[in-house]
Design a protein around this motif. Structure first.
Motif, PDB file in Angstrom:
ATOM      1  N   ILE A   1       0.854  -1.182   0.000  1.00 59.02           N
ATOM      2  CA  ILE A   1       0.000   0.000   0.000  1.00 59.02           C
ATOM      3  C   ILE A   1       0.897   1.242   0.000  1.00 59.02           C
ATOM      4  CG2 ILE A   1      -1.912  -1.154   1.175  1.00 59.02           C
ATOM      5  CD1 ILE A   1      -1.123   0.249   3.757  1.00 59.02           C
ATOM      6  N   VAL A   2       0.433   2.276  -0.654  1.00 58.12           N
ATOM      7  CA  VAL A   2       1.159   3.552  -0.656  1.00 58.12           C
ATOM      8  C   VAL A   2       0.147   4.687  -0.526  1.00 58.12           C
ATOM      9  CG1 VAL A   2       3.154   2.798  -2.012  1.00 58.12           C
ATOM     10  CG2 VAL A   2       1.150   3.674  -3.189  1.00 58.12           C
ATOM     11  N   GLU A   3       0.568   5.763   0.110  1.00 53.71           N
ATOM     12  CA  GLU A   3      -0.285   6.946   0.247  1.00 53.71           C
ATOM     13  C   GLU A   3       0.614   8.140   0.566  1.00 53.71           C
ATOM     14  OE1 GLU A   3      -4.433   8.108   2.410  1.00 53.71           O
ATOM     15  OE2 GLU A   3      -2.920   7.201   3.705  1.00 53.71           O
TER      16      GLU A   3
ATOM     17  N   ASP B   1       1.261   4.925 -14.295  1.00 57.61           N
ATOM     18  CA  ASP B   1       2.579   5.528 -14.533  1.00 57.61           C
ATOM     19  C   ASP B   1       2.898   6.436 -13.356  1.00 57.61           C
ATOM     20  OD1 ASP B   1       2.879   4.323 -16.986  1.00 57.61           O
ATOM     21  OD2 ASP B   1       2.070   6.011 -18.112  1.00 57.61           O
ATOM     22  N   LEU B   2       4.085   6.266 -12.782  1.00 59.44           N
ATOM     23  CA  LEU B   2       4.475   7.069 -11.623  1.00 59.44           C
ATOM     24  C   LEU B   2       5.847   7.691 -11.862  1.00 59.44           C
ATOM     25  CD1 LEU B   2       3.464   4.613  -8.756  1.00 59.44           C
ATOM     26  CD2 LEU B   2       2.217   6.667  -9.474  1.00 59.44           C
ATOM     27  N   ASP B   3       6.027   8.903 -11.357  1.00 60.64           N
ATOM     28  CA  ASP B   3       7.294   9.614 -11.472  1.00 60.64           C
ATOM     29  C   ASP B   3       7.733  10.092 -10.093  1.00 60.64           C
ATOM     30  OD1 ASP B   3       7.550  10.087 -14.534  1.00 60.64           O
ATOM     31  OD2 ASP B   3       5.472  10.594 -14.043  1.00 60.64           O
ATOM     32  N   GLY B   4       9.021  10.380  -9.992  1.00 59.57           N
ATOM     33  CA  GLY B   4       9.540  11.046  -8.800  1.00 59.57           C
ATOM     34  C   GLY B   4       9.330  10.235  -7.544  1.00 59.57           C
TER      35      GLY B   4
ATOM     36  N   PRO C   1       4.654  15.790  -3.715  1.00 53.68           N
ATOM     37  CA  PRO C   1       3.492  15.379  -4.504  1.00 53.68           C
ATOM     38  C   PRO C   1       2.549  14.543  -3.665  1.00 53.68           C
ATOM     39  CG  PRO C   1       5.400  14.030  -5.043  1.00 53.68           C
ATOM     40  CD  PRO C   1       5.872  15.080  -4.071  1.00 53.68           C
ATOM     41  N   SER C   2       1.298  14.496  -4.038  1.00 55.42           N
ATOM     42  CA  SER C   2       0.388  13.630  -3.303  1.00 55.42           C
ATOM     43  C   SER C   2      -0.036  12.474  -4.200  1.00 55.42           C
ATOM     44  CB  SER C   2      -0.817  14.413  -2.793  1.00 55.42           C
ATOM     45  OG  SER C   2      -1.622  14.790  -3.870  1.00 55.42           O
TER      46      SER C   2
ATOM     47  N   ILE D   1       8.764   5.365  -3.918  1.00 58.90           N
ATOM     48  CA  ILE D   1       8.087   4.639  -2.828  1.00 58.90           C
ATOM     49  C   ILE D   1       7.633   3.265  -3.296  1.00 58.90           C
ATOM     50  CG2 ILE D   1       6.065   4.616  -1.328  1.00 58.90           C
ATOM     51  CD1 ILE D   1       6.104   7.703  -1.645  1.00 58.90           C
ATOM     52  N   VAL D   2       7.040   3.215  -4.468  1.00 61.50           N
ATOM     53  CA  VAL D   2       6.549   1.914  -4.954  1.00 61.50           C
ATOM     54  C   VAL D   2       7.722   0.946  -5.150  1.00 61.50           C
ATOM     55  CG1 VAL D   2       5.412   0.741  -6.878  1.00 61.50           C
ATOM     56  CG2 VAL D   2       4.387   2.792  -5.899  1.00 61.50           C
ATOM     57  N   GLN D   3       8.866   1.456  -5.617  1.00 61.23           N
ATOM     58  CA  GLN D   3      10.046   0.585  -5.765  1.00 61.23           C
ATOM     59  C   GLN D   3      10.547   0.103  -4.398  1.00 61.23           C
ATOM     60  OE1 GLN D   3      12.953   1.929  -9.029  1.00 61.23           O
ATOM     61  NE2 GLN D   3      11.631   3.703  -8.795  1.00 61.23           N
ATOM     62  N   HIS D   4      10.527   0.994  -3.406  1.00 63.91           N
ATOM     63  CA  HIS D   4      10.938   0.621  -2.047  1.00 63.91           C
ATOM     64  C   HIS D   4      10.025  -0.491  -1.501  1.00 63.91           C
ATOM     65  CE1 HIS D   4      12.207   1.831   2.229  1.00 63.91           C
ATOM     66  NE2 HIS D   4      11.177   1.024   2.420  1.00 63.91           N
TER      67      HIS D   4
END
Ligand code: ZN
Length: 182
Positions: A62-64, A132-135, A75-76, A140-143
């Motif tokens: 999960i990410v937020e 698609d995610l940046d920055g 960014p949010s 976070i998703v990679q972590h």
């Protein structure tokens, strides 16, 4: 219900997590686990959490990212529940982020990761999603993805002189670089 967090040195953090089966995607126990993961992440003011961190070796993250007055310009990203996620790197560019981890108390380390990814996953309804995610959101998703493969941010560091206790990080290293706690 708030969950216990597995800490550095617990072998469960080093295991490869199992994919969720189709049945598990709709299992009320898994749904309850996800609700508890969300509550636990928010209670710790984290921005991400992976199931192995709460002693469950399943491919759930999960990410937020919430906008914070303390970190303007951050960014949010509204809450995302990603089941069986898979990442494709979209950019050879990397960005440096001082990462932290709820499983590695009080330490921060500088890590470089690709700055743009695409993530495929199933959502809580079992629907396939692509994002698609940046920055920072990509980082976070990679972590979190690393947690599903038994990896910690410490393993990703290429310069261990950039590992700092939180207090010394604030004294000596805190710069405009984005920080990350999960
Ligand atoms: Zn972590």
């Amino acid at each position: 219900m708030l969950l216990q967090i597995a800490k550095l040195g617990h072998p469960i953090l080093r295991r490869i997590a199992e994919p969720l089966t189709l049945d598990e995607l709709h299992d009320p126990d898994i749904s309850r686990l996800i609700d508890d993961m969300i509550a636990t992440m928010r209670d710790h003011e984290g921005i991400g959490l992976a199931a192995p961190q709460v002693f469950v070796t399943k491919r759930i993250l999960i990410v937020e990212l919430r906008p914070s007055p303390r970190t303007p310009g951050t960014p949010s990203l509204p809450l995302k529940v990603m089941l069986n996620p898979e990442i494709t790197i979209r950019s050879a560019d990397t960005i440096p982020v001082w990462e932290g981890c709820l499983s590695v108390d009080n330490l921060r380390g500088l890590v470089r990761r690709p700055s743009a990814i695409t993530v495929h996953y199933s959502d809580r309804q079992g629907d396939e999603r692509t994002l698609d995610l940046d920055g920072l959101a990509a980082v976070i998703v990679q972590h979190e993805m690393d947690h599903l493969d038994g990896q910690l941010f410490l393993d990703r560091m290429d310069d261990m002189t950039r590992l700092a206790h939180q207090r010394e990080f604030e004294r000596f290293w805190q710069t405009a670089l984005p920080q990350l706690v999960d």
